[in-house]
Motif scaffolding. Structure first.
Motif: not given
Length: 111
Positions: A9-16, A93-94
Motif C-alpha cells: 500500500e503506497g506508491t513507488v517513488r517518481d521515476g523509479r 517505495f513510499e
C-alpha cells in the motif's frame, strides 16, 4: 488452500517504477518461488484503480495446501534472506506492506 497475501500500500517513488518492478522480478521473485510448500506465486502490478481506492502498487499472493505448509514457509531460513532483500527494494517505495491469510475456493464460470 490457503493464500498468504502481501499488500503493498503506497506508491513507488517518481521515476523509479521500472527499476522497482525489475528488482522485484530479479531479486525478490526467486526467493518467493523457493519457499517450501508454496504451490503458486502471483505478483500483481496495479494498472488502474477506482478514484476512491487505496493506493495499492502491488499484491503478492502465495498459495499453500494447508496451515502446516504455510507454517513451514514462515519458519524457513529463506524468510530472513527474503525479508532483507525486500527491505532493500522497498527503499524505492513510499508506504507499507502487510499480510493477510485467506482460505479460498476456485469457481468455474457459470454456463
Amino acid at each position: 488452500m490457503l493464500t498468504r497475501t502481501a499488500i503493498y500500500e503506497g506508491t513507488v517513488r517518481d521515476g523509479r517504477e521500472d527499476e522497482f518492478f525489475r528488482r522485484v522480478r530479479d531479486e525478490l521473485e526467486p526467493f518467493w518461488r523457493r519457499f517450501p510448500g508454496v504451490t503458486a506465486v502471483r505478483v500483481q502490478r496495479r494498472v488502474s484503480r477506482d478514484a476512491d481506492a487505496r493506493p495499492i502498487a502491488m499484491i503478492l499472493e502465495m498459495d499453500f495446501p494447508d496451515q502446516a505448509a504455510l507454517d513451514a514457509c514462515l519458519a524457513s531460513p529463506i524468510r530472513p534472506e527474503s525479508h532483507a532483500a525486500t527491505e532493500a527494494v522497498m527503499q524505492m517505495f513510499e508506504g507499507r506492506f502487510y499480510h493477510l491469510v485467506s482460505e479460498g475456493r476456485i469457481l468455474p464460470p457459470a454456463g
